[in-house]
Design a protein around this motif. Structure first.
Motif, short mmCIF file in Angstrom:
data_model
loop_
_atom_site.label_atom_id
_atom_site.label_comp_id
_atom_site.label_asym_id
_atom_site.label_seq_id
_atom_site.Cartn_x
_atom_site.Cartn_y
_atom_site.Cartn_z
N GLN A 8 44.31 68.88 10.44
CA GLN A 8 43.53 70.08 10.78
C GLN A 8 43.42 71.01 9.56
OE1 GLN A 8 42.52 69.62 13.85
NE2 GLN A 8 42.52 71.51 15.04
N LYS A 24 40.93 69.68 7.11
CA LYS A 24 39.57 69.86 7.64
C LYS A 24 39.11 71.31 7.45
CE LYS A 24 39.65 66.26 11.16
NZ LYS A 24 39.91 65.99 12.58
N GLN A 31 36.59 70.77 13.52
CA GLN A 31 37.95 70.38 13.91
C GLN A 31 38.01 70.17 15.42
OE1 GLN A 31 39.96 73.86 12.43
NE2 GLN A 31 38.42 73.79 10.81
#
Ligand SMILES: [Fe+2]
Length: 572
Positions: free
Chosen positions: A72, A75, A82
């Protein structure tokens, strides 16, 4: 074609490859000063872009990542969408987002981070962790002939041991094991933790302690943790409980219960004997497995990477199998996770270009600092300094007077070894110098060896049964005739872990060793990394000055400048 390689995790790093050349490779720890840092490698990425002359991450052709899945955090950094995730870490991020009233799509990196948002998402490529280890080894060989590539580490993408076949441009998986089946790296780390050292950092201490022990004193007591092979065939699995997740120094700490079991064995049999047995078992597993594969396939050219191949004794034992098994044994000289950024960048590059062999010759891939900036800094610090066109001459004289010098020149090394650009150097001649360096500078455990740098052309005088070694990644037996004359760099088992220095690859360091040889008759010096124990290697001149004054180093050479604490050591 420009490819940026990124690894985020234990030893986060970034590397950039342009037209097949590795232009830069650096770990985030060198900038944020946290050893083995697992932070997002933002400063490492910025440095790579700068070296390649790029203003924005969008100017690269590909970004090649060292994991199958993108966290995450990564990203958010790249501006990707996400989706919800089930990992504990990502759930914690989600809770944070709920508190802020933000949706899952809008997690953003801290405001002070550089802008790495990628406009064309198709430029980003996920890769399997062990394949990137394999790529770092395969695409740094001097040929593209068929070879077996062995990768072994703690674990990455649920693999801890794998064998691959490389040929031409392609690397193909032949076999993979997870850490619970063949956890050789984990088993060695469990012993390291049982000895009281941190997993992912202290394994070198276990290796350094091993020669002081005798595995016969406790033979078999660690068998259950290690797998067993008959040739290439697994005949017994590793036996551990489930891993415990406890983040410490960029690494998940595993298998506490087993580490406590080992601590009891340490109490019963003695530290050095347990270390020796762990080393014996690890070598036995990998030598049996690798030789088994060579025999079965008839392929005798080999390459290796992954953190376990930092073990210089293992590499020596494997190299010594050349008579009956291995014709070629190439270890990527930065084999742990900090080498994954290079592996990822090369892997993507050679998806689009032909690989014909390109031997890696140096690891001077980090930042460098100009004389004018160094002088400015010395003036601001109000330090008395001396300038020389040929600093190696005075430095060699000080070495011959048995002084400790720090040698800061050119681009910082990538990987865990200082190779003459961020090094602390001393004469290898006096037997006490190991203790002297420890007492005044490094503050390391007394049993750990110090290693030599020597002139490439003088290798015969100091080593026996060796091959070219530019990176201190393999140990060799010391030359019987001369080993007693360089006691500070010969380990308890009569081995050396050398760096052979070539004039065309590091002219200034070659000059230093050559001048020292002209005075002392020994064309070899003790070389240890420029840092104190527990810190990353020095990156910039400011850190060099701080380390100089925070230790017992006698003189610091910063490019063409020199400072010393006792002015009687200054050049005449
Ligand atoms: Fe790894």
């Amino acid at each position: 074609m420009i490819v940026l390689g990124i690894h985020m995790g234990h030893d986060s790093s970034a590397a950039i490859v342009k037209d097949g050349e590795i232009l830069a490779d650096v770990q985030e720890e060198r900038f944020n000063r946290v050893k083995h840092s697992a932070d997002a490698p933002i400063q490492a990425i910025e440095y790579c872009l700068e070296v390649a002359g790029l203003k924005n991450i969008n100017e690269v052709d590909y970004i090649s990542y060292s994991w199958l899945n993108t966290s995450q955090k990564m990203k958010a950094l790249l501006g990707f969408e996400q989706e919800d995730s089930n990992t504990l870490k990502d759930k914690l991020f989600s809770q944070g987002k709920k508190l802020l009233g933000r949706s899952a799509e809008t997690l953003v990196p801290p405001i002070y981070f550089p802008d790495f948002k990628l406009k064309d998402k198709s430029k980003f490529v996920n890769n399997e962790h062990h394949l990137m280890h394999a790529a770092s080894a395969y695409y740094t060989r001097d040929n593209n002939e068929k070879c077996l590539i062995f990768t072994c580490d703690g674990a990455g993408d649920n693999v801890s041991l794998a064998v691959w076949q490389g040929e031409g441009n392609t690397i193909t998986a032949l076999e993979k094991f997870d850490g619970y089946t063949a956890g050789i790296g984990w088993a060695y780390s469990i012993v390291t933790e049982g000895l009281g050292w941190i997993h992912g950092d202290g394994e070198g201490k276990t290796m350094g302690l091993a020669p002081y022990g005798d595995p016969e004193k406790c033979k078999g007591v660690l068998d259950k943790y290690f797998p067993k092979f008959d040739g290439k065939n697994l005949v017994k699995k590793s036996e551990f409980g489930l891993a415990t997740h406890w983040m410490q120094r960029g690494s998940n700490q595993f298998h506490f219960e087993e580490a406590y079991e080992v601590a009891e064995l340490v109490e019963k049999y003695g530290r050095e004997h347990i270390a020796a047995e762990a080393q014996r078992k690890m070598e036995e597993c990998l030598i049996t497995y690798i030789k088994g594969w060579c025999k079965e396939t008839g392929i005798k050219k080999t390459a290796a990477a992954g953190g376990v191949f930092l073990n210089v004794k293992l590499n020596q034992r494997l190299w010594e199998q050349k008579e009956d098994a291995l014709d070629e044994y190439h270890v990527y000289p930065n084999p742990a996770d900090c080498g994954l950024a290079v592996g990822a960048a090369l892997n993507e590059y050679y998806k689009h270009n032909t690989f014909t062999g390109k031997k890696i010759e140096h690891l001077y891939l980090g930042p460098e600092y100009k004389n004018e900036d160094i002088e400015k800094l010395l003036k601001i610090r109000k330090l008395k300094y001396h300038y020389s066109e040929e600093p190696w001459k005075h430095a060699a004289k000080l070495l011959s007077e048995n002084k400790i010098i720090a040698w800061f020149q050119g681009r910082m090394e990538s990987g865990p070894r200082a190779l003459g650009n961020r090094s602390i150097v001393m004469s290898p001649i006096h037997p006490d110098n190991k203790n002297t360096i420890n007492a005044y500078v490094k503050f390391r455990e007394g049993f750990r060896p110090f290693c030599p740098s020597l002139l490439h052309e003088k290798a015969d005088e100091y080593l026996s049964n060796y091959k070219e070694e530019l990176f201190m990644i393999t140990s060799y037996t010391a030359n019987e005739k001369n080993k007693n004359s360089i006691p500070a760099v010969v380990h308890a088992d009569g081995t050396l872990r050398p760096q052979m220095v070539k004039k065309d690859l590091n002219n200034r360091y070659w000059n230093l060793i050559n001048e020292f040889g002209n005075i002392s008759g020994k064309y070899i010096v003790l070389n240890t990394s420029f840092n104190v124990m527990g810190e990353p290697i020095i990156n910039n001149p400011m850190e060099a000055i701080r380390c100089f004054y925070n230790s017992g180093i006698d003189a610091l050479f910063l490019e063409n400048y020199m400072i010393c604490k006792d002015e009687s050591l200054a050049p005449a």
